[in-house]
Scaffold this motif. Sequence first.
Motif, mmCIF file in Angstrom:
data_model
loop_
_atom_site.group_PDB
_atom_site.id
_atom_site.type_symbol
_atom_site.label_atom_id
_atom_site.label_comp_id
_atom_site.label_asym_id
_atom_site.label_seq_id
_atom_site.Cartn_x
_atom_site.Cartn_y
_atom_site.Cartn_z
ATOM 1 N N ASN A 148 108.635 65.380 -7.360
ATOM 2 C CA ASN A 148 107.537 64.431 -7.266
ATOM 3 C C ASN A 148 107.416 63.687 -8.592
ATOM 4 O OD1 ASN A 148 105.201 63.146 -6.358
ATOM 5 N ND2 ASN A 148 103.888 64.784 -7.100
ATOM 6 N N ILE A 149 107.407 62.361 -8.553
ATOM 7 C CA ILE A 149 107.195 61.586 -9.768
ATOM 8 C C ILE A 149 105.698 61.450 -9.976
ATOM 9 C CG2 ILE A 149 107.529 59.390 -10.940
ATOM 10 C CD1 ILE A 149 110.085 59.035 -9.367
ATOM 11 N N ARG A 150 105.238 61.896 -11.131
ATOM 12 C CA ARG A 150 103.811 61.790 -11.447
ATOM 13 C C ARG A 150 103.398 60.331 -11.577
ATOM 14 N NH1 ARG A 150 103.250 65.835 -16.390
ATOM 15 N NH2 ARG A 150 103.631 67.757 -15.267
ATOM 16 N N PRO A 151 102.294 59.950 -10.956
ATOM 17 C CA PRO A 151 101.813 58.570 -11.081
ATOM 18 C C PRO A 151 101.030 58.382 -12.382
ATOM 19 C CG PRO A 151 100.428 59.762 -9.556
ATOM 20 C CD PRO A 151 101.516 60.707 -9.991
ATOM 21 N N GLU A 152 101.739 58.306 -13.496
ATOM 22 C CA GLU A 152 101.086 58.123 -14.793
ATOM 23 C C GLU A 152 101.687 56.917 -15.492
ATOM 24 O OE1 GLU A 152 101.802 61.910 -16.610
ATOM 25 O OE2 GLU A 152 103.927 61.543 -16.836
ATOM 26 N N GLY A 153 100.875 56.169 -16.195
ATOM 27 C CA GLY A 153 101.362 54.990 -16.897
ATOM 28 C C GLY A 153 101.956 53.993 -15.923
ATOM 29 N N SER A 154 103.188 53.576 -16.190
ATOM 30 C CA SER A 154 103.860 52.610 -15.314
ATOM 31 C C SER A 154 104.713 53.291 -14.249
ATOM 32 C CB SER A 154 104.739 51.686 -16.153
ATOM 33 O OG SER A 154 105.746 52.450 -16.795
ATOM 34 N N CYS A 155 104.567 54.595 -14.092
ATOM 35 C CA CYS A 155 105.367 55.342 -13.127
ATOM 36 C C CYS A 155 104.730 55.264 -11.741
ATOM 37 C CB CYS A 155 105.478 56.805 -13.545
ATOM 38 S SG CYS A 155 106.197 57.027 -15.175
ATOM 39 N N ARG A 181 111.731 65.682 -17.913
ATOM 40 C CA ARG A 181 111.885 64.333 -18.439
ATOM 41 C C ARG A 181 113.379 64.017 -18.429
ATOM 42 N NH1 ARG A 181 107.576 61.574 -19.902
ATOM 43 N NH2 ARG A 181 105.701 62.732 -20.319
ATOM 44 N N THR A 182 113.730 62.821 -18.801
ATOM 45 C CA THR A 182 115.117 62.379 -18.782
ATOM 46 C C THR A 182 116.009 63.323 -19.583
ATOM 47 O OG1 THR A 182 114.451 60.087 -18.556
ATOM 48 C CG2 THR A 182 116.642 60.463 -19.386
ATOM 49 N N GLY A 183 117.120 63.753 -18.961
ATOM 50 C CA GLY A 183 118.110 64.591 -19.630
ATOM 51 C C GLY A 183 117.722 66.050 -19.784
ATOM 52 N N GLU A 184 116.734 66.531 -19.036
ATOM 53 C CA GLU A 184 116.327 67.930 -19.127
ATOM 54 C C GLU A 184 116.806 68.709 -17.899
ATOM 55 O OE1 GLU A 184 112.297 67.651 -21.836
ATOM 56 O OE2 GLU A 184 112.064 67.946 -19.692
ATOM 57 N N HIS A 185 116.800 70.045 -18.022
ATOM 58 C CA HIS A 185 117.183 70.900 -16.900
ATOM 59 C C HIS A 185 116.297 72.141 -16.876
ATOM 60 C CE1 HIS A 185 119.142 73.468 -19.850
ATOM 61 N NE2 HIS A 185 119.235 74.381 -18.913
ATOM 62 N N VAL A 186 116.257 72.780 -15.727
ATOM 63 C CA VAL A 186 115.524 74.034 -15.574
ATOM 64 C C VAL A 186 116.286 74.896 -14.568
ATOM 65 C CG1 VAL A 186 114.002 73.190 -13.730
ATOM 66 C CG2 VAL A 186 113.228 75.046 -15.188
ATOM 67 N N PRO A 235 120.372 61.730 -17.482
ATOM 68 C CA PRO A 235 119.892 60.782 -18.481
ATOM 69 C C PRO A 235 119.963 59.379 -17.880
ATOM 70 C CG PRO A 235 121.928 61.855 -19.211
ATOM 71 C CD PRO A 235 121.607 62.383 -17.868
ATOM 72 N N SER A 236 118.921 58.612 -18.048
ATOM 73 C CA SER A 236 118.863 57.290 -17.448
ATOM 74 C C SER A 236 117.856 56.441 -18.196
ATOM 75 C CB SER A 236 118.442 57.409 -15.979
ATOM 76 O OG SER A 236 118.142 56.151 -15.448
ATOM 77 N N LEU A 237 118.066 55.145 -18.185
ATOM 78 C CA LEU A 237 117.087 54.233 -18.775
ATOM 79 C C LEU A 237 115.950 53.960 -17.806
ATOM 80 C CD1 LEU A 237 119.384 51.691 -20.613
ATOM 81 C CD2 LEU A 237 117.943 53.440 -21.617
ATOM 82 N N LEU A 238 116.146 54.275 -16.512
ATOM 83 C CA LEU A 238 115.091 54.072 -15.527
ATOM 84 C C LEU A 238 114.069 55.191 -15.632
ATOM 85 C CD1 LEU A 238 117.257 53.181 -12.420
ATOM 86 C CD2 LEU A 238 115.933 51.613 -13.820
ATOM 87 N N CYS A 250 108.615 58.794 -17.355
ATOM 88 C CA CYS A 250 108.032 59.466 -16.197
ATOM 89 C C CYS A 250 108.402 60.950 -16.198
ATOM 90 C CB CYS A 250 108.542 58.833 -14.904
ATOM 91 S SG CYS A 250 108.137 57.084 -14.757
ATOM 92 N N THR A 251 107.486 61.756 -15.703
ATOM 93 C CA THR A 251 107.736 63.192 -15.556
ATOM 94 C C THR A 251 107.975 63.494 -14.090
ATOM 95 O OG1 THR A 251 106.300 63.683 -17.430
ATOM 96 C CG2 THR A 251 106.784 65.494 -15.930
ATOM 97 N N TYR A 252 109.041 64.225 -13.813
ATOM 98 C CA TYR A 252 109.361 64.644 -12.459
ATOM 99 C C TYR A 252 108.892 66.081 -12.295
ATOM 100 C CZ TYR A 252 112.578 60.668 -11.905
ATOM 101 O OH TYR A 252 113.132 59.420 -11.804
ATOM 102 N N GLU A 253 107.959 66.306 -11.394
ATOM 103 C CA GLU A 253 107.479 67.663 -11.137
ATOM 104 C C GLU A 253 108.413 68.343 -10.144
ATOM 105 O OE1 GLU A 253 103.477 67.146 -9.750
ATOM 106 O OE2 GLU A 253 102.688 67.236 -11.791
ATOM 107 N N ILE A 254 108.825 69.551 -10.482
ATOM 108 C CA ILE A 254 109.720 70.332 -9.636
ATOM 109 C C ILE A 254 108.889 71.424 -8.972
ATOM 110 C CG2 ILE A 254 111.801 71.751 -9.577
ATOM 111 C CD1 ILE A 254 112.212 68.810 -10.527
ATOM 112 N N ALA A 255 108.942 71.480 -7.645
ATOM 113 C CA ALA A 255 108.185 72.489 -6.894
ATOM 114 C C ALA A 255 109.119 73.198 -5.921
ATOM 115 C CB ALA A 255 107.033 71.842 -6.139
ATOM 116 N N LEU A 256 108.891 74.477 -5.741
ATOM 117 C CA LEU A 256 109.637 75.265 -4.763
ATOM 118 C C LEU A 256 108.628 75.830 -3.788
ATOM 119 C CD1 LEU A 256 112.521 76.216 -4.101
ATOM 120 C CD2 LEU A 256 111.986 78.318 -5.330
ATOM 121 N N ASP A 257 108.797 75.520 -2.524
ATOM 122 C CA ASP A 257 107.876 75.940 -1.460
ATOM 123 C C ASP A 257 106.429 75.550 -1.770
ATOM 124 O OD1 ASP A 257 109.994 77.005 -0.041
ATOM 125 O OD2 ASP A 257 109.746 79.005 -0.905
#
Length: 140
Positions: free
Chosen positions: A97-104, A78-83, A56-59, A63-70
């Motif tokens: 990878n941080i998606r380049p959307e909005g101000s991200c 998103r902030t405070g989530e897990h998989v 969890p962070s205010l930064l 933004c959505t962080y895409e998680i990729a394996l191989d």
Amino acid sequence: MKFYLVGILGLLVTACMPGIPILNPKAPPRPASEVVNSAALEPRAGAGAIVITRDPSLLRTKCTYEIALDGQVLAGLRTGEHVTIYADPGARTLSVNIRPEGSCEPALAEVPLRVVANATTTIRIVADASYDLRIEATTY
């Protein structure tokens, strides 16, 4: 004296307003709100587990962080989530990878992993004030 009283009253009103994000670092992470490949999230015999948590962070809260394996995108965090991803044993590459959307602004971080059967690797994703990604991995 009136100045201090007005300041304290303003702080009290501001603290009670809805819509102000108050982050509780002790709160358990929520499941990923965006799953791209649900088959990789199903436990199976002989697979190793990779638990990925976004702090969890205010930064970069929007933004959505895409998680990729191989190279295969599995989920968006998103902030405070897990998989939890289940992978076959062997050498793997985990990408965030941080998606380049909005101000991200886009950013990419990769970490090599050795997936061990029936073992769990925990990954913690942190964004710091310089907008860099930091990935911390622990296997147990």
